[in-house]
Design an enzyme around this catalytic site. Structure first.
Site, PDB file in Angstrom:
ATOM      1  N   HIS A 244     -12.798 -17.082 -27.300  1.00  0.00           N
ATOM      2  CA  HIS A 244     -12.376 -16.961 -28.686  1.00  0.00           C
ATOM      3  C   HIS A 244     -11.366 -15.821 -28.895  1.00  0.00           C
ATOM      4  O   HIS A 244     -10.751 -15.722 -29.959  1.00  0.00           O
ATOM      5  CB  HIS A 244     -13.575 -16.799 -29.628  1.00  0.00           C
TER       6      HIS A 244
ATOM      7  N   ASP B 107     -17.654 -19.750 -23.450  1.00  0.00           N
ATOM      8  CA  ASP B 107     -16.884 -18.734 -24.166  1.00  0.00           C
ATOM      9  C   ASP B 107     -16.229 -17.737 -23.189  1.00  0.00           C
ATOM     10  O   ASP B 107     -16.221 -16.535 -23.435  1.00  0.00           O
ATOM     11  CB  ASP B 107     -17.756 -18.009 -25.173  1.00  0.00           C
TER      12      ASP B 107
ATOM     13  N   SER C  32     -15.260  -7.906 -28.281  1.00  0.00           N
ATOM     14  CA  SER C  32     -15.406  -9.200 -27.618  1.00  0.00           C
ATOM     15  C   SER C  32     -14.508  -9.269 -26.384  1.00  0.00           C
ATOM     16  O   SER C  32     -13.336  -8.886 -26.438  1.00  0.00           O
ATOM     17  CB  SER C  32     -15.036 -10.326 -28.577  1.00  0.00           C
TER      18      SER C  32
END
Length: 540
Positions: free
Chosen positions: A266, A299, A391
Site C-alpha cells: 500500500h 501487502d 508502514s
C-alpha cells in the site's frame, strides 16, 4: 715406700772412681743429735745410721728410671718415674757438701732406692704388673714388664651433631593453581546459569539475506538501543510515491547490495500505474526507484534503486519463528514524514490475524468467514509506537536483525486530517513470510501462496469434556491437497504445526507462510476425538 739403698764402706772406692756426680752430704757431728729422726730404735742403730749418712750416695745411672704408679684397685694407666726431676735436683744441690735438713729430707723421700735382692724378689712376671716402688739391679728403676692393664672402657666418642633437616614448604604448583582457577570459573558459571537460565538460550544470529549490518552483542541486563540504532539506521530508507492525482509517504529497508528495497504494497500502490517513486537514504542522498514486484495478498512489495551506490548498508534478516512474547523490539521509519524516527517496545502477541483494508469496500476484519482471496496476515503485535509513515519500515530485535515489516495499527478514532494515531497496538508482517515473498518477487516478479483447498468458518467443538474454538471445514475443493488428505465437511481444524487456530483468518495466515509443495501437519477434531492429518500445500 721402700728404704733407700746405702752403699757399704768397701764399695766407696769403686764408686768414687765413677764419673757420675754424687750428692753432697752433711758432715757427721761429734755427738749424736737427739732431735733428728731415727731409723732404728737403739743407740747402736742410730750410730750406724749416722755413719752411713756421711757416705755420699751415688746418683742413678743414665738408664731410664720409671715407676709404676698403679695399685690393684685404681683404673689409671702406668706412669713412668720422673728421671729428669732427679737429675735437676742433683744439679741444683750445693757442691760444698753442706746439706740442710730441709733439702735432704725431700731428697730421700722423692728418690727411694730398693736393694737388688728386694728388687729381684719383687720383680713382676708377665702375668703380674710391677708393684709400686720396685727397682732394677744397680739401684735404678726397672722398666715395667708384663701386660698392661686392660679392660677399661674406651672413652665414648663425641657424638656428632644431629643433622639439621630444613623443611622448605613449597607453595602450590602451576597445575594446582590452574585447576583452582578452572574450578572457580565452572562454579561461577554454574551459579549464574542456575540463577539466570535464559543465558543458556544463546543462538547464532541468522542472516537470511546476506545482510551487512553488524550484529550487536546482546546484553543480559538491558538492551543497548543506542548501539542498535547506530548499526541499523543506514539500512532504513524513506519512500515517496505519487501519481497524477495522489501520493503518500512510507518507509522501507535495503534488502540486498543491488539496491532492492522491501516495503508494503500500500506504500507504492499510487505509482503502480505510471507513477513515480523517490527514495531518500539515511544520509540524505536521493534516488529514483522502480517496482520489481508486488503482492497485494500479503501487502508486500519490492522496489529497486536506479543506479544504486556501491556502499549500501544491507539489513540483516533473521527468522521470526524463534520470537517470544515480551522480547524487546525497535521500529524505525518516517511517521508523518519524520524520517529516521526510532521507537522501542516489546512483542505483545504472536500470530495475531490481521486483515489490511485496501479499498473502502473491503470486507470487515470481524467477518465470520474467510477465503484465500482475503489479505490476511498472522502478524507480530507490538506496543512500540508506530504511525502512518512507519508502514513498510523494519522492526528490529535487540541484535539489530530485521524480524518483521511494520504494516498497520489499530486505533480508536481518527484525527482532523483523517489519519489515526498510535494507541500501542501495532502489527508487523513476520520476517519469515517477508523473505519468502521478497525472494519470489525478485526472481519472478510475482509470488505464489499456499492453499489448502477448503472453505472454513469459525466454530466450536467438544472433545471429551473440553470445548475448543477452531476453523470448521465447509467445503473441500476437488483435487486439492485437503481432499487428498481425507478432510471432509464438518471437520474442525484446531492446530497447524502445533500452533493453535482460533479463527478462519488465522488459519489462512498460517497457510500462506508456506509455498506450493510443502507438507504441513494439521490437528483436527472429528466425532468427538482429535487426530493428525498431513496435507500437501498447493499454489495459487
Amino acid at each position: 715406700m721402700t728404704e733407700p739403698r746405702i752403699p757399704r764402706p768397701d764399695e766407696q772406692a769403686d764408686q768414687a772412681a765413677s764419673a757420675a756426680p754424687s750428692y753432697p752430704q752433711r758432715p757427721a757431728s761429734s755427738a749424736p743429735d737427739t732431735d733428728l729422726p731415727t731409723v732404728g730404735g737403739t743407740a747402736a742403730q742410730r750410730a750406724a745410721q749416722e755413719t752411713r749418712a756421711a757416705t755420699p750416695i751415688p746418683a742413678p745411672t743414665g738408664a731410664d728410671v720409671t715407676q709404676e704408679m698403679r695399685t690393684a684397685n685404681t683404673p689409671h694407666p702406668p706412669i713412668p718415674a720422673p728421671q729428669e726431676s732427679a737429675m735437676q735436683q742433683a744439679a741444683s744441690a750445693p757442691q760444698d757438701g753442706a746439706v740442710t735438713q730441709d733439702s735432704a729430707a725431700p731428697q730421700v723421700a722423692s728418690a727411694p732406692v730398693t736393694p737388688p735382692a728386694a728388687a729381684s724378689a719383687a720383680a713382676p712376671t708377665d702375668a703380674q704388673p710391677h708393684a709400686q716402688g720396685t727397682t732394677a739391679p744397680g739401684g735404678t728403676y726397672g722398666a715395667p714388664t708384663g701386660q698392661p692393664v686392660t679392660g677399661y672402657p674406651a672413652p665414648a666418642p663425641a657424638s656428632a651433631p644431629a643433622p639439621v633437616v630444613v623443611v622448605k614448604k613449597k607453595g602450590p604448583g602451576w597445575v594446582a593453581l590452574l585447576g583452582a582457577m578452572l574450578l572457580t570459573i565452572v562454579l561461577t558459571l554454574g551459579a549464574m546459569l542456575y540463577m539466570r537460565p535464559e543465558l543458556l538460550r544463546v543462538t547464532t544470529p541468522q542472516n537470511l539475506n546476506n545482510g551487512t549490518v553488524a550484529t550487536v552483542p546482546a546484553s543480559s541486563d538491558a538492551t543497548d538501543w543506542t548501539a542498535v540504532a547506530s548499526a541499523v539506521s543506514p539500512a532504513v530508507v524513506t519512500i515517496q510515491s505519487q501519481n497524477a492525482s495522489s501520493g503518500g509517504t512510507g518507509s522501507g529497508v535495503i534488502y540486498d547490495a543491488q539496491g532492492d528495497i522491501v516495503t508494503n504494497y500500500h506504500v507504492i500502490s499510487p505509482a503502480i500505474n505510471g507513477g513515480q517513486i523517490q527514495v531518500t537514504l539515511a544520509d540524505g542522498r536521493l534516488y529514483g526507484a522502480g517496482i520489481v514486484g508486488h503482492d497485494k495478498t500479503t501487502d508486500l512489495a519490492v522496489i529497486r534503486l536506479e543506479n544504486p551506490p556501491s556502499n549500501l548498508t544491507v539489513a540483516r534478516f533473521a527468522s521470526s519463528q524463534s520470537l517470544q512474547v515480551g522480547a524487546p523490539v525497535m521500529a524505525i521509519g518516517a511517521p508523518l514524514g519524520l524520517s529516521n524516527t526510532v521507537t522501542t517496545g516489546i512483542v505483545s502477541a504472536l500470530n495475531r490475524p490481521v486483515e489490511v483494508s485496501m479499498d473502502e469496500d473491503s470486507t470487515s476484519q470481524d467477518q465470520a468467514q474467510a477465503s484465500s482471496d482475503l489479505v490476511v496476515t498472522n502478524a507480530i503485535q507490538i506496543d512500540a509506537s508506530i504511525n502512518p509513515g512507519n508502514s513498510g519500515g523494519p522492526l528490529f530485535d535487540a541484535t539489530g536483525a530485521v524480524i518483521g515489516i511494520n504494516s498497520s495499527i489499530k486505533s480508536l478514532a481518527t484525527s482532523a486530517d483523517g489519519q489515526a494515531g498510535s494507541i500501542g497496538l501495532g502489527f508487523a508482517i513476520p520476517s519469515d513470510l517477508v523473505v519468502s515473498i521478497a525472494d519470489q518477487l525478485i526472481t519472478t516478479g510475482s509470488a505464489s501462496h499456499g492453499m489448502l483447498g477448503v472453505t472454513v468458518k469459525a466454530a466450536t467443538v467438544t472433545v471429551g469434556s473440553d470445548t475448543y474454538v477452531g476453523a470448521q471445514v465447509q467445503e473441500v475443493s476437488s483435487g486439492s491437497g485437503a481432499a487428498a488428505a481425507g478432510l471432509r465437511s464438518g471437520d474442525v481444524i484446531l492446530k497447524v504445526e502445533g500452533q493453535e487456530v482460533t479463527s478462519p483468518k488465522q488459519l489462512i495466515g498460517y497457510v500462506r507462510r508456506y509455498r506450493a509443495g510443502d507438507t504441513i501437519n494439521l490437528t483436527i477434531a472429528r466425532d468427538g476425538a482429535t487426530r493428525d492429518v498431513s496435507v500437501t500445500i498447493q499454489g495459487s
